[in-house]
Design a protein around this motif. Structure first.
Motif, PDB file in Angstrom:
ATOM      1  N   UNK A 175      35.575  80.983 108.863  1.00  0.00           N
ATOM      2  CA  UNK A 175      36.793  80.191 108.986  1.00  0.00           C
ATOM      3  C   UNK A 175      36.441  78.734 108.695  1.00  0.00           C
ATOM      4  N   UNK A 176      36.957  78.199 107.559  1.00  0.00           N
ATOM      5  CA  UNK A 176      36.717  76.794 107.208  1.00  0.00           C
ATOM      6  C   UNK A 176      37.979  76.006 107.512  1.00  0.00           C
ATOM      7  N   UNK A 177      37.847  74.961 108.329  1.00  0.00           N
ATOM      8  CA  UNK A 177      38.995  74.191 108.802  1.00  0.00           C
ATOM      9  C   UNK A 177      38.994  72.831 108.096  1.00  0.00           C
ATOM     10  N   UNK A 196      34.846  69.958 109.049  1.00  0.00           N
ATOM     11  CA  UNK A 196      34.350  68.605 108.934  1.00  0.00           C
ATOM     12  C   UNK A 196      35.445  67.598 109.227  1.00  0.00           C
ATOM     13  N   UNK A 197      35.090  66.483 109.868  1.00  0.00           N
ATOM     14  CA  UNK A 197      36.039  65.430 110.225  1.00  0.00           C
ATOM     15  C   UNK A 197      37.051  65.996 111.224  1.00  0.00           C
ATOM     16  N   UNK A 198      38.352  65.968 110.900  1.00  0.00           N
ATOM     17  CA  UNK A 198      39.293  66.629 111.811  1.00  0.00           C
ATOM     18  C   UNK A 198      38.964  68.115 111.916  1.00  0.00           C
ATOM     19  N   UNK A 230      30.826  69.286 111.455  1.00  0.00           N
ATOM     20  CA  UNK A 230      30.317  68.201 110.621  1.00  0.00           C
ATOM     21  C   UNK A 230      31.174  66.950 110.820  1.00  0.00           C
ATOM     22  N   UNK A 231      30.540  65.786 111.033  1.00  0.00           N
ATOM     23  CA  UNK A 231      31.242  64.501 111.167  1.00  0.00           C
ATOM     24  C   UNK A 231      32.447  64.644 112.081  1.00  0.00           C
ATOM     25  N   UNK A 288      26.935  59.040 104.722  1.00  0.00           N
ATOM     26  CA  UNK A 288      28.195  58.648 105.325  1.00  0.00           C
ATOM     27  C   UNK A 288      28.997  59.882 105.763  1.00  0.00           C
ATOM     28  N   UNK A 289      30.300  59.809 105.650  1.00  0.00           N
ATOM     29  CA  UNK A 289      31.177  60.880 106.120  1.00  0.00           C
ATOM     30  C   UNK A 289      30.994  62.171 105.326  1.00  0.00           C
ATOM     31  N   UNK A 290      30.497  62.059 104.078  1.00  0.00           N
ATOM     32  CA  UNK A 290      30.533  63.217 103.182  1.00  0.00           C
ATOM     33  C   UNK A 290      29.174  63.785 102.788  1.00  0.00           C
TER      34      UNK A 290
END
Length: 714
Positions: free
Chosen positions: A480-482, A563-565, A586-587, A678-680
């Motif tokens: 499951x990738x969110x 990742x992120x949200x 992630x992040x 950084x974020x990515x």
């Protein structure tokens, strides 16, 4: 599934994968005769990417040809009214002594052939050139130190800071950084310059106070600062130049109390530098200004100010270039416009927007009156492809559209769309691929879709990427990738979060759009606003249930990633269910009360993250419930989700989770830390490590297999 040893597919070999050329951007010459795009390829050391410019035949007859080549690469192409190609590059000027710290300069490649040459430069560098379509002028952006009185003084101040190795920045306002870089001490200004009179095309007129440079004269451009007192108003902003070169419309930051700000539209006279506020309602933020080719009106996007209870709304508007009342367009159209392009005769607009997991091109007809185009029924779909379209360009006669088409089936490719046919029939038409500089890789699986109905009756859909051979006899483990955002959609190819790399390892990858996703209407966004742990979470669990019910899926071997949200949601999932064998975050946002004030845009997030919202939706409050092995990934240069989130998450997993570190400090959790990302995680070799560690972690906990970790970890 294993690849052929002689010709391994790029998704089975990460070194091959990172070497795939990456195409982006598209610009069309004013006369419609030339298309230019950018292609990034690995540098010789395989540690970074270098971008070159390529020309694509708009007629689709000739193969693409490379226009530029250098170790520093070329960016931001823009055609002049005479057909010459402008771009920026930090490559050495052959007429100037080489310097490793050479800033990006403005280069010109003549339409009639010959070598590219520098036509404008500043010690601070230049960026984002925008040439007028019908006049010999160009607009660029460049940084200016706050106390500089002129260009020479700016150079002196920079030299002094460099000599004494001073990096300090004294701020007087907010924000102080953005995504992955510090803001200041220099701030961007807009500069205007007269272009050399080359190219052999008759220009449409002259600009008062801006004389065209004759061809026989040295083609250096003198850049004039249009915004000497801009201060911080143009940070991370955009601008558009009218076809006749007389007016710039720029997004302009207006500071508010408490460190907040909004963005207005500012009109700037290029001859005098005089400016006037064009659009401002005292509350909303405005962006993406586009001046009509006839110079009559400006189309723009308005984002309403959100609150803790109300999500923002993104709508389309128009205003007379001379000023006056603004008018909302397509009021009944329940989609968020992501780009605006005027038709050549200024009779209408082409729009793009997320729409049900796609991003089509739409047409909106405008008339003479203010009420024209206000009804959402006036918006009609132009493209029929199951894809996203970006970088929309229209031929001078308005009959064809050029764009980049991208989906989970292929990375970006240049295409042409028969706009005349679509408008004549009122029916969407398919795009036709043009011979481009890249080829799409062969995929290791197939793409399908899954849908379900949430408890409140809302439709929830997802893409599902399945490995070849998955079926009732050989069901695939599920990932499951969110997605991040959270105002976002899984609808286009990503080089960083590419599902096909995991599909090549035998996983089925589920890419859902839960509440808060764009492309499903305002109410679908509102369902999750201020309640991240409610509808977004239950939507994800519902669509996972639907996927696990498929015969191609092994429901006993599942994992979740984000990742992120999406990382926030992965953390929330970890604290609210034990259904997954492993979770990769992630992040990610962990403690919302901590995240809100420390992110790079705290004033935006605090509108939604009220103390009540943070208390009800913060994953860190449920750390004791986490009994699933977690892989935490974070980069130290991430300013959107600061490293403190990852550090606190890591400590609290080991100290407080249901799977804490044992008496010897050993743990099933892992922390992949990047000091310089950084974020990515953009460096090619760091990206390889990212995928190898993720694959090894999942193999251990989902497949029960042992994978070797990359040697580069030491």
């Amino acid at each position: 599934m294993t690849p052929d040893d002689a010709t391994p597919a790029p998704f089975h070999d990460l070194e091959q994968y990172i070497a795939l050329p990456r195409l982006s951007g598209l610009v069309l010459a004013p006369d419609g005769s030339r298309l230019v795009t950018s292609v990034a390829t690995l540098d010789p050391a395989r540690t970074g990417y270098v971008t070159a410019l390529w020309e694509v035949d708009p007629e689709g007859h000739r193969p693409a040809r490379r226009l530029t080549r250098s170790g520093k690469g070329e960016q931001s192409p823009s055609f002049t009214a005479g057909g010459d190609l402008l771009f920026t590059s930090a490559r050495p000027d052959p007429q100037v002594a080489a310097d490793d710290d050479t800033p990006a300069a403005l280069w010109l490649l003549p339409a009639g052939g010959g070598e590219a040459r520098v036509v404008a430069s500043r010690t601070a560098g230049v960026s984002a050139p925008r040439a007028a379509a019908g006049a010999p002028v160009v607009l660029v952006s460049s940084g200016v130190l706050p106390s500089a009185t002129d260009a020479d003084h700016d150079d002196e101040l920079r030299a002094e800071r460099k000599k004494k190795k001073v990096s300090a920045i004294l701020h007087t306002g907010y924000p102080v950084r953005y995504w992955d870089h510090d803001l200041g001490p220099a701030d961007p200004h807009l500069f205007l310059g007269a272009l050399p009179g080359v190219g052999g095309v008759q220009l449409h007129g002259e600009i008062p106070g801006v004389a065209a440079i004759p061809e026989e004269v040295d083609p250096a451009i003198t850049l004039r600062d249009l915004t000497p007192d801009a201060g911080t108003a143009l940070r991370e902003q955009s601008a558009t130049l009218s076809d006749d070169g007389t007016t710039v419309v720029a997004t302009w930051i207006v500071a508010e109390s408490g460190g907040g700000h909004r963005t207005v539209l500012m009109a700037i006279d290029t001859a005098t530098g005089e400016r006037r506020v064009l659009v401002d309602d005292g509350e909303s933020s405005f962006g993406s200004p586009r001046i009509a080719p006839d110079g009559s009106r400006v189309a723009f996007v308005r984002e309403s100010r959100s609150t803790g209870e109300r999500a923002p709304a993104v709508t389309l508007g128009v205003v007379d270039l001379l000023g006056g009342p603004t008018h909302q367009l397509a009021g009944g159209w329940d989609r968020w416009p992501s780009s605006i392009t005027w038709l050549p005769d200024s009779s209408g607009l082409l729009l793009t927007a997320d729409d049900d997991g796609r991003g089509p091109i739409f047409h909106l007809a405008l008339g003479e009156g203010d009420s024209a185009g206000t009804d959402g029924s006036d918006v009609t779909r132009v493209t029929s492809d199951d894809a996203v379209f970006t970088d929309v360009q229209i031929s001078p006669d308005g009959s064809r559209v050029y764009a980049l088409r991208v989906s989970y089936l292929e990375p970006p490719v240049p295409v042409v769309v028969d706009l005349a046919a679509a408008l004549a029939t009122g029916a969407p038409v398919p795009a036709t691929a043009l011979p481009g500089p890249t080829t799409s890789p062969t995929l290791p699986g197939v793409l399908t879709e899954v849908e379900t109905t949430a408890a409140d009756g809302s439709r929830v859909r997802a893409f599902l990427a399945l490995p070849h051979g998955a079926g009732p006899e050989t069901p695939a483990p599920l990932l499951l990738w969110i997605h991040g955002g959270p105002l976002n959609s899984w609808n286009a190819w990503s080089w960083r979060w590419n599902p096909w790399l995991l599909v090549a390892q035998g996983y089925a990858v589920l890419l859902p759009d839960p509440a808060l996703s764009t492309g499903y209407g305002q109410e679908f966004i509102q369902r999750g606003w201020g309640a991240w742990g409610q509808a977004p979470y239950t939507d994800l669990m519902a669509i996972t249930d639907a996927a696990e019910a498929l015969p191609e899926i092994d429901e006993t071997r599942t994992a979740a990633m984000g990742g992120s949200f999406g990382g926030y949601m992965a953390n929330w999932v970890a604290g609210h269910t034990d259904r997954f064998k492993a979770i990769v975050t992630h992040a990610s946002l962990w403690a919302l009360d901590q995240f809100g004030p420390t992110t790079d845009s705290a004033t935006y997030w605090e509108r939604e993250m009220t103390p009540e919202m943070a208390l009800a939706n913060s994953p860190h409050l449920f750390v004791e419930n986490i009994v699933t092995p977690m892989l935490v990934v974070h980069g130290d240069k991430d300013y959107r989700v600061p490293i403190g989130e990852g550090l606190r998450l890591w400590y609290e997993l080991l100290a407080k989770s249901g799977l804490p570190a044992d008496a010897n400090g050993e743990t099933v959790h892992r922390f992949l830390y990047y000091p310089d990302e950084n974020h990515w995680v953009l460096s090619p070799q760091n990206a390889i490590v990212w995928y190898e560690v993720v694959e090894a972690f999942l193999a251990d906990h989902v497949l029960g297999e042992s994978h070797t970790l990359p040697k580069t970890l030491g």
